[in-house]
Design a protein around this motif. Structure first.
Motif, PDB file in Angstrom:
ATOM      1  N   PRO A 149       5.231  -5.937  -4.258  1.00 60.94           N
ATOM      2  CA  PRO A 149       4.775  -4.935  -5.241  1.00 60.94           C
ATOM      3  C   PRO A 149       3.269  -4.731  -5.240  1.00 60.94           C
ATOM      4  CG  PRO A 149       5.551  -6.938  -6.331  1.00 60.94           C
ATOM      5  CD  PRO A 149       5.940  -7.058  -4.895  1.00 60.94           C
ATOM      6  N   ALA A 150       2.538  -5.695  -4.679  1.00 61.31           N
ATOM      7  CA  ALA A 150       1.081  -5.553  -4.585  1.00 61.31           C
ATOM      8  C   ALA A 150       0.638  -4.857  -3.302  1.00 61.31           C
ATOM      9  CB  ALA A 150       0.421  -6.933  -4.677  1.00 61.31           C
ATOM     10  N   ASP A 151       1.581  -4.417  -2.485  1.00 58.43           N
ATOM     11  CA  ASP A 151       1.268  -3.739  -1.223  1.00 58.43           C
ATOM     12  C   ASP A 151       0.382  -2.522  -1.509  1.00 58.43           C
ATOM     13  OD1 ASP A 151       1.345  -2.084   1.062  1.00 58.43           O
ATOM     14  OD2 ASP A 151       3.330  -2.790   1.627  1.00 58.43           O
ATOM     15  N   PRO A 152      -0.824  -2.440  -0.906  1.00 52.66           N
ATOM     16  CA  PRO A 152      -1.714  -1.301  -1.204  1.00 52.66           C
ATOM     17  C   PRO A 152      -1.148   0.031  -0.756  1.00 52.66           C
ATOM     18  CG  PRO A 152      -2.586  -2.638   0.598  1.00 52.66           C
ATOM     19  CD  PRO A 152      -1.452  -3.410   0.008  1.00 52.66           C
ATOM     20  N   TRP A 153      -0.330   0.036   0.322  1.00 53.78           N
ATOM     21  CA  TRP A 153       0.255   1.299   0.765  1.00 53.78           C
ATOM     22  C   TRP A 153       1.307   1.799  -0.230  1.00 53.78           C
ATOM     23  CZ3 TRP A 153      -2.549   3.843   3.844  1.00 53.78           C
ATOM     24  CH2 TRP A 153      -3.215   3.257   4.908  1.00 53.78           C
TER      25      TRP A 153
ATOM     26  N   ALA B 261       1.152   1.355  -3.475  1.00 53.58           N
ATOM     27  CA  ALA B 261       0.367   1.948  -4.559  1.00 53.58           C
ATOM     28  C   ALA B 261      -0.147   3.326  -4.156  1.00 53.58           C
ATOM     29  CB  ALA B 261      -0.786   1.022  -4.932  1.00 53.58           C
ATOM     30  N   GLU B 262      -0.605   3.448  -2.911  1.00 53.84           N
ATOM     31  CA  GLU B 262      -1.098   4.749  -2.430  1.00 53.84           C
ATOM     32  C   GLU B 262       0.004   5.794  -2.473  1.00 53.84           C
ATOM     33  OE1 GLU B 262      -1.779   8.085   0.023  1.00 53.84           O
ATOM     34  OE2 GLU B 262      -0.273   6.554   0.485  1.00 53.84           O
TER      35      GLU B 262
ATOM     36  N   HIS C 161       7.859   5.894  -0.570  1.00 55.41           N
ATOM     37  CA  HIS C 161       8.545   4.784  -1.222  1.00 55.41           C
ATOM     38  C   HIS C 161       9.902   5.277  -1.707  1.00 55.41           C
ATOM     39  CE1 HIS C 161       6.356   6.880  -4.441  1.00 55.41           C
ATOM     40  NE2 HIS C 161       7.294   6.449  -5.272  1.00 55.41           N
TER      41      HIS C 161
ATOM     42  N   ARG D 193       2.742   5.899  -4.345  1.00 58.84           N
ATOM     43  CA  ARG D 193       3.091   6.261  -5.720  1.00 58.84           C
ATOM     44  C   ARG D 193       2.050   7.177  -6.335  1.00 58.84           C
ATOM     45  NH1 ARG D 193       5.091   0.143  -7.403  1.00 58.84           N
ATOM     46  NH2 ARG D 193       7.302   0.444  -6.832  1.00 58.84           N
ATOM     47  N   THR D 194       0.783   6.887  -6.057  1.00 59.84           N
ATOM     48  CA  THR D 194      -0.285   7.746  -6.575  1.00 59.84           C
ATOM     49  C   THR D 194      -0.191   9.141  -5.970  1.00 59.84           C
ATOM     50  OG1 THR D 194      -1.755   5.856  -6.902  1.00 59.84           O
ATOM     51  CG2 THR D 194      -2.788   8.026  -6.737  1.00 59.84           C
TER      52      THR D 194
END
Length: 371
Positions: free
Chosen positions: A276-280, A282-283, A261, A285-286
């Motif tokens: 912003p809700a894209d699961p990839w 979130a992955e 990202h 960033r984690t």
């Protein structure tokens, strides 16, 4: 033209090809036609081709525009891609579709980079991630093209050799991380072709200029380790916008970390923004948070670590730590590479045990192991 099948490195087959540009790229396709055909049989390939080439497909108009722009901006690299297709006996449009996968829309996630630079010493590491179904196809290739720096690449058969971990006889090493963009820049070139053009440059300054001035249609974060220049750069080139950060810093400087990202460009801007809700998202960033924590745990300051082997191994351990190394069907780490130009060492792990070799020899297509 000569083609040499090298002894595999950490389970990765290795091919070295020498000759003029047309011959090398055509032979690259011909010699790996079986592997390219195996990828073409997988559902993912067909999906990419249909998205790009179906007349009513969602990416058709963008595909045609980006192919035309790539040919205009980067005629040499565009021709290389078409020679690769000819050698493999595959329609050129299919290779264009696969190579522009991240320039036409969302491309999943994958790849992590970690780089340190202090007191003129650079360490750069890269995890090459992708769909697990490709794990048996990924390999090493070295291209010794007349008039170019030699390049050694972690390679997906069918891709222009440029989009992963690459190291060159000019003393440069590159890691590329996909970054999604909301709207493609149709006046830019395919990101794989931009990467290939930068990797053909004779020094770090020229490579940085390419990456900072030649726009990508889609998005890549380029991690560039310039051994002769003693510096590292992180360059985000996404949908016609570019931002960069350098690290030629002092002892104790923070490493550069990147996943999938945007960090330097504002990913909320029109054209760059993804859901912003894209699961990839979130992955990614984690995974970056875990990478930052792992780098801190392994005390990655090259000026404070006297043993070269220890430095590379610590960086590799951070990249292969829990939550950074990927072992899921949709995202699988094929290889981890760490380049240490000052010590002239490379640390590499694919499917087998870790291997340490002479970096300059590896870049030139020679296998010299280190104890």
């Amino acid at each position: 033209m000569t083609l040499t099948r090298m002894e595999p490195v950490s389970g990765l087959p290795w091919t070295v090809i020498r000759g003029d540009r047309r011959t090398v790229m055509t032979e690259l396709g011909r010699a790996h036609a079986e592997q390219i055909a195996a990828w073409r049989e997988l559902p993912g390939w067909a999906g990419l081709v249909e998205r790009a080439t179906e007349p009513d497909g969602p990416g058709h108009d963008v595909f045609d525009a980006v192919v035309a722009s790539s040919r205009r901006l980067l005629p040499v690299e565009s021709q290389e891609l078409e020679w690769l297709a000819a050698g493999a006996g595959v329609p050129a449009a299919e290779l264009w579709a696969v190579n522009l996968r991240g320039d036409l829309g969302r491309d999943g996630t994958g790849c992590s980079d970690l780089c340190t630079a202090a007191a003129g010493r650079v360490l750069m590491g890269h995890n090459e991630d992708g769909d697990a179904e490709l794990a048996d196809l990924v390999r090493l290739v070295t291209l010794r093209i007349d008039g170019d720096p030699t390049v050694t690449v972690v390679w997906y058969p069918g891709m222009l050799p440029a989009n992963s971990f690459v190291t060159t006889s000019a003393g440069l090493s590159f890691g590329m991380d996909h970054v999604p963009v909301g709207v493609s820049f149709t006046g830019g070139a395919g990101r794989h072709l931009v990467a290939r053009h930068a990797q053909r440059q004779a020094d770090g300054r020229a490579a940085r200029t390419v990456l900072e001035t030649l726009p990508c249609a889609g998005g890549f974060a380029f991690d560039l380790a310039d051994g002769p220049g003693g510096r590292a750069d992180l360059i985000e080139n996404a949908a016609g916008r570019v931002a960069s950060a350098g690290a030629a810093g002092e002892p104790g400087a923070e490493p550069l970390h990147h996943t999938n990202h945007l960090l330097l460009l504002d990913g909320r801007r029109e054209g760059l923004a993804v859901d912003p809700a894209d699961p990839w998202l979130a992955e990614s960033r984690t995974r970056r948070r875990r990478l930052v924590r792992a780098a801190a745990d392994h005390r990655l300051d090259p000026s404070q670590t006297p043993a070269a082997a220890s430095s590379a191994e610590r960086l590799a351990a951070a990249l292969r730590s829990d939550g950074v190394l990927n072992r899921r069907p949709g995202i699988w780490t094929f290889a981890t590479a760490v380049a240490d130009p000052a010590a002239d060492r490379i640390w590499l792990q694919g499917k087998g045990a870790p291997w340490t070799g002479v970096l300059s020899a590896f870049a030139a297509g020679e296998r010299i192991s280190c104890a």
